[in-house]
Design a protein around this motif. Structure first.
Motif, PDB file in Angstrom:
ATOM      1  N   GLY A  85       8.853   2.561  -9.582  1.00  0.00           N
ATOM      2  CA  GLY A  85       8.219   1.824 -10.660  1.00  0.00           C
ATOM      3  C   GLY A  85       6.709   1.944 -10.641  1.00  0.00           C
ATOM      4  N   LEU A  86       6.110   2.098  -9.461  1.00  0.00           N
ATOM      5  CA  LEU A  86       4.657   2.204  -9.355  1.00  0.00           C
ATOM      6  C   LEU A  86       4.143   3.612  -9.576  1.00  0.00           C
ATOM      7  CD1 LEU A  86       4.070  -0.064  -6.216  1.00  0.00           C
ATOM      8  CD2 LEU A  86       3.300  -0.542  -8.553  1.00  0.00           C
ATOM      9  N   ALA A  87       4.869   4.612  -9.079  1.00  0.00           N
ATOM     10  CA  ALA A  87       4.357   5.986  -9.088  1.00  0.00           C
ATOM     11  C   ALA A  87       5.203   6.961  -9.876  1.00  0.00           C
ATOM     12  CB  ALA A  87       4.223   6.491  -7.649  1.00  0.00           C
ATOM     13  N   LEU A 101       5.679  11.842  -3.232  1.00  0.00           N
ATOM     14  CA  LEU A 101       4.404  12.063  -2.546  1.00  0.00           C
ATOM     15  C   LEU A 101       4.016  10.832  -1.735  1.00  0.00           C
ATOM     16  CD1 LEU A 101       2.218  13.856  -5.265  1.00  0.00           C
ATOM     17  CD2 LEU A 101       3.438  14.874  -3.322  1.00  0.00           C
ATOM     18  N   ALA A 102       4.292   9.652  -2.295  1.00  0.00           N
ATOM     19  CA  ALA A 102       3.983   8.417  -1.578  1.00  0.00           C
ATOM     20  C   ALA A 102       4.764   8.344  -0.269  1.00  0.00           C
ATOM     21  CB  ALA A 102       4.289   7.211  -2.457  1.00  0.00           C
ATOM     22  N   PHE A 103       6.040   8.757  -0.284  1.00  0.00           N
ATOM     23  CA  PHE A 103       6.819   8.788   0.949  1.00  0.00           C
ATOM     24  C   PHE A 103       6.188   9.745   1.959  1.00  0.00           C
ATOM     25  CE2 PHE A 103      10.395   6.881  -1.445  1.00  0.00           C
ATOM     26  CZ  PHE A 103      10.811   5.945  -0.505  1.00  0.00           C
ATOM     27  N   GLY A 104       5.722  10.898   1.480  1.00  0.00           N
ATOM     28  CA  GLY A 104       5.086  11.856   2.385  1.00  0.00           C
ATOM     29  C   GLY A 104       3.805  11.317   2.993  1.00  0.00           C
ATOM     30  N   LEU A 105       2.959  10.675   2.172  1.00  0.00           N
ATOM     31  CA  LEU A 105       1.718  10.095   2.683  1.00  0.00           C
ATOM     32  C   LEU A 105       2.008   8.976   3.675  1.00  0.00           C
ATOM     33  CD1 LEU A 105      -0.421   9.938  -0.585  1.00  0.00           C
ATOM     34  CD2 LEU A 105      -0.815  11.421   1.395  1.00  0.00           C
ATOM     35  N   ALA A 106       3.001   8.161   3.351  1.00  0.00           N
ATOM     36  CA  ALA A 106       3.351   7.053   4.245  1.00  0.00           C
ATOM     37  C   ALA A 106       3.863   7.578   5.587  1.00  0.00           C
ATOM     38  CB  ALA A 106       4.402   6.169   3.588  1.00  0.00           C
ATOM     39  N   ILE A 122       0.186   6.234  -7.100  1.00  0.00           N
ATOM     40  CA  ILE A 122       0.643   6.809  -5.827  1.00  0.00           C
ATOM     41  C   ILE A 122       0.106   5.998  -4.654  1.00  0.00           C
ATOM     42  CG2 ILE A 122       0.535   8.843  -4.340  1.00  0.00           C
ATOM     43  CD1 ILE A 122       0.436  10.548  -6.859  1.00  0.00           C
ATOM     44  N   LEU A 123      -1.172   5.595  -4.735  1.00  0.00           N
ATOM     45  CA  LEU A 123      -1.761   4.814  -3.645  1.00  0.00           C
ATOM     46  C   LEU A 123      -1.051   3.476  -3.485  1.00  0.00           C
ATOM     47  CD1 LEU A 123      -3.946   4.584  -1.483  1.00  0.00           C
ATOM     48  CD2 LEU A 123      -5.472   3.611  -3.222  1.00  0.00           C
ATOM     49  N   SER A 124      -0.771   2.807  -4.609  1.00  0.00           N
ATOM     50  CA  SER A 124      -0.053   1.524  -4.533  1.00  0.00           C
ATOM     51  C   SER A 124       1.343   1.717  -3.958  1.00  0.00           C
ATOM     52  CB  SER A 124       0.035   0.891  -5.921  1.00  0.00           C
ATOM     53  OG  SER A 124      -1.246   0.577  -6.425  1.00  0.00           O
ATOM     54  N   ALA A 125       2.006   2.791  -4.389  1.00  0.00           N
ATOM     55  CA  ALA A 125       3.351   3.050  -3.879  1.00  0.00           C
ATOM     56  C   ALA A 125       3.338   3.419  -2.405  1.00  0.00           C
ATOM     57  CB  ALA A 125       4.000   4.165  -4.688  1.00  0.00           C
ATOM     58  N   THR A 126       2.226   3.992  -1.933  1.00  0.00           N
ATOM     59  CA  THR A 126       2.147   4.383  -0.530  1.00  0.00           C
ATOM     60  C   THR A 126       2.220   3.177   0.389  1.00  0.00           C
ATOM     61  OG1 THR A 126       0.892   6.389  -1.041  1.00  0.00           O
ATOM     62  CG2 THR A 126       0.740   5.573   1.208  1.00  0.00           C
ATOM     63  N   LEU A 127       1.618   2.041  -0.022  1.00  0.00           N
ATOM     64  CA  LEU A 127       1.727   0.843   0.802  1.00  0.00           C
ATOM     65  C   LEU A 127       3.182   0.405   0.920  1.00  0.00           C
ATOM     66  CD1 LEU A 127       0.415  -1.495   2.381  1.00  0.00           C
ATOM     67  CD2 LEU A 127       0.325  -2.756   0.229  1.00  0.00           C
ATOM     68  N   LEU A 128       3.914   0.412  -0.205  1.00  0.00           N
ATOM     69  CA  LEU A 128       5.329   0.041  -0.159  1.00  0.00           C
ATOM     70  C   LEU A 128       6.122   0.997   0.729  1.00  0.00           C
ATOM     71  CD1 LEU A 128       6.421  -1.005  -3.765  1.00  0.00           C
ATOM     72  CD2 LEU A 128       6.075  -2.449  -1.765  1.00  0.00           C
ATOM     73  N   ALA A 169      -6.297   7.848  11.903  1.00  0.00           N
ATOM     74  CA  ALA A 169      -5.426   6.680  11.852  1.00  0.00           C
ATOM     75  C   ALA A 169      -6.192   5.456  11.369  1.00  0.00           C
ATOM     76  CB  ALA A 169      -4.814   6.420  13.231  1.00  0.00           C
ATOM     77  N   PHE A 170      -7.439   5.287  11.834  1.00  0.00           N
ATOM     78  CA  PHE A 170      -8.273   4.186  11.353  1.00  0.00           C
ATOM     79  C   PHE A 170      -8.505   4.291   9.849  1.00  0.00           C
ATOM     80  CE2 PHE A 170      -9.732   3.415  15.775  1.00  0.00           C
ATOM     81  CZ  PHE A 170      -9.644   2.033  15.781  1.00  0.00           C
ATOM     82  N   ALA A 171      -8.868   5.488   9.384  1.00  0.00           N
ATOM     83  CA  ALA A 171      -9.166   5.681   7.962  1.00  0.00           C
ATOM     84  C   ALA A 171      -7.949   5.410   7.095  1.00  0.00           C
ATOM     85  CB  ALA A 171      -9.674   7.113   7.725  1.00  0.00           C
ATOM     86  N   MET A 172      -6.796   5.869   7.528  1.00  0.00           N
ATOM     87  CA  MET A 172      -5.575   5.632   6.766  1.00  0.00           C
ATOM     88  C   MET A 172      -5.230   4.151   6.728  1.00  0.00           C
ATOM     89  SD  MET A 172      -3.241   7.269   5.004  1.00  0.00           S
ATOM     90  CE  MET A 172      -3.049   8.968   5.575  1.00  0.00           C
ATOM     91  N   SER A 173      -5.434   3.447   7.831  1.00  0.00           N
ATOM     92  CA  SER A 173      -5.151   2.016   7.874  1.00  0.00           C
ATOM     93  C   SER A 173      -6.041   1.244   6.911  1.00  0.00           C
ATOM     94  CB  SER A 173      -5.342   1.487   9.300  1.00  0.00           C
ATOM     95  OG  SER A 173      -4.443   2.088  10.196  1.00  0.00           O
ATOM     96  N   LEU A 174      -7.320   1.575   6.867  1.00  0.00           N
ATOM     97  CA  LEU A 174      -8.241   0.885   5.957  1.00  0.00           C
ATOM     98  C   LEU A 174      -7.874   1.144   4.501  1.00  0.00           C
ATOM     99  CD1 LEU A 174     -11.644   1.491   7.796  1.00  0.00           C
ATOM    100  CD2 LEU A 174     -10.340  -0.639   7.650  1.00  0.00           C
ATOM    101  N   ALA A 175      -7.480   2.369   4.179  1.00  0.00           N
ATOM    102  CA  ALA A 175      -7.073   2.681   2.800  1.00  0.00           C
ATOM    103  C   ALA A 175      -5.843   1.878   2.400  1.00  0.00           C
ATOM    104  CB  ALA A 175      -6.807   4.184   2.663  1.00  0.00           C
ATOM    105  N   LEU A 176      -4.893   1.737   3.303  1.00  0.00           N
ATOM    106  CA  LEU A 176      -3.683   0.964   3.014  1.00  0.00           C
ATOM    107  C   LEU A 176      -3.986  -0.525   2.868  1.00  0.00           C
ATOM    108  CD1 LEU A 176      -1.162   2.747   5.391  1.00  0.00           C
ATOM    109  CD2 LEU A 176      -1.143   2.806   2.897  1.00  0.00           C
TER     110      LEU A 176
END
Length: 429
Positions: free
Chosen positions: A49-51, A57-62, A197-203, A395-402
């Motif tokens: 629903g979000l992406a 792609l969101a699954f891959g980024l996650a 995609i970014l919103s879906a990546t958190l999910l 890992a730090f950068a990815m955590s802050l983005a999420l």
């Protein structure tokens, strides 16, 4: 520090060491069971629903974010194979105050995340039986509490049996559905753009949550130097393959808007190529798998509160262990009660937003811990994270983005939970 009021009468006389009763198979069962249920059966619809089709792609980024965090977690789990996982890491290296905050965030993350798991179970059970969603969710929590009170070995064996069945069913769903995939369902591929995609990546990052559950039960894992890193990394590898297969089939057999609006997305997708009987089988598998996830969530939340209480950071009664079963009974029952309150709130969106924020936040202190340990030098026992100077900053950068992607509800709710924890810590001291 005034801790006597938190220990409870006679707590000092109660044995507080857990049994190492989980082998590699049971540890993987906790990890995979804690990951797959909510992720693929519930969050795949929300991510679509979000992406749109770009949810793939969101699954891959996650997965990449999860792997970056899992590698240091695997090393730390070998160094500190104790109950509480990330809490134990932070408390041992950063001190008791940071340990309390880490444990509080960790505990809150899984309590809120439990909402989408138990309500997802209720949604699929409702589709099968007509039982109201809240009633199904509360019944599941009660059943999980009963199994866990009986002892961790029984819990681990039930977990492995259910997950074996669920994995077989999901692989069957994917294999049968592949010939029915329609390429037109992937057009347009990115209907909501990069922001979606970014919103879906958190999910979807929540969908990969589970490897840290293995570390949280580290004090009960046999041969932890070998089994903990293996269970953590094998959990991610198994889950990635299943997610990509099932998400591809779901998105390819049903339009993304319908998938995003569904309360039982995989059942509705299965109905397109398996018919009513096949969709009912998928719903049954979903019920079993979300039940296994809820069981794993209760394992981790009770072990976090148990570990904190054993260190005089929460009331001492939470550290009591049943002499007959070896289970931290009080911690299990308290965590189950809090999970029930989250389920009664009845909002998957709120629980995932707040739980997602706290879940990402709880990974940051362990990353700090590993950086500090690496600067001290010395040889780690067991698994050692490769390319730490490159991968830790990533890992730090990815955590802050999420964290930023969790939105206003997630940030506000997470801040409120932190405020309650800070107040509790002040009262304790």
């Amino acid at each position: 520090m005034a801790s006597n009021g938190w220990r409870g009468e006679g707590a000092a006389n109660v044995r507080t060491q857990l049994h190492r009763a989980l082998g590699l198979r049971e540890a993987i069962g906790i990890g995979v069971g804690g990951t797959i249920g909510g992720g693929i059966f519930v969050l795949v619809g929300g991510a679509a629903g979000l992406a749109g089709p770009a949810a793939l792609l969101a699954f891959g980024l996650a997965f990449l974010a999860s792997l970056l965090i899992a590698l240091p977690y695997a090393e730390l789990a070998c160094r500190y194979p104790e109950a509480g996982g990330g809490y134990a890491f932070a408390r041992s290296v950063l001190g008791r105050r940071w340990g309390f905050l880490m444990g509080w965030v960790f505990w809150g993350a899984y309590l809120f995340v439990s909402g989408y798991v138990t309500l997802g179970f209720g949604g699929y059970l409702h589709a099968l039986t007509g039982i109201p969603v809240p009633a199904g969710a509360l019944g599941l929590i009660a059943a999980c509490a009963a199994v866990n009170v009986a002892g961790v070995r029984l819990s681990g064996q039930v977990q492995f049996a259910v997950i074996t069945l669920a994995v077989a069913g999901l692989v069957g769903f994917g294999a049968i559905g592949l010939p029915h995939v329609d390429a037109d369902n992937f057009k347009p591929f990115m209907p909501t753009g990069p922001a979606g995609i970014l919103s879906a990546t958190l999910l979807t990052f929540l969908a990969f949550g589970g490897f840290d559950m293995v570390a949280a039960a580290g004090e009960e894992v046999e041969n932890p130097q070998r089994n903990l890193p293996l269970a953590i990394l094998l959990t991610l590898a198994i889950v990635l393959g299943i997610y990509l297969l099932v998400a591809f089939v779901a998105l390819g057999t049903m339009d993304w808007q319908g998938l995003g609006a569904s309360g039982a997305p995989l059942r509705d997708a299965a109905d397109r190529f398996l018919g009513p009987a096949g969709s009912a089988v998928v719903a049954i598998i979903a019920v079993l798998t979300t039940a296994a996830t809820a069981n794993a969530v209760l394992v981790v939340t009770s072990r976090i509160s148990f570990a904190m209480a054993r260190d005089d950071l929460l009331p001492g009664r939470l550290a009591r262990i049943n002499a007959a079963t070896g289970a931290p009974t009080v911690a299990i029952l308290v965590s189950a009660a809090l999970m029930a309150l989250v389920a009664l709130a009845g909002s998957v969106h709120i629980s995932t937003s707040i739980g997602g924020f706290l879940y990402v936040l709880h990974f940051i202190p362990p990353l700090v811990v590993l950086m500090k340990l690496r600067r001290r030098g010395g040889n780690a026992t067991g698994f050692r994270m490769p390319l730490a100077r490159l991968l830790l900053p990533l890992a730090f950068a990815m955590s802050l983005a999420l964290l930023l992607s969790s939105g206003a509800i997630g940030i506000a709710g997470g801040a409120a939970w932190l405020a309650v924890g800070l107040l509790a810590d002040r009262v304790r001291r």
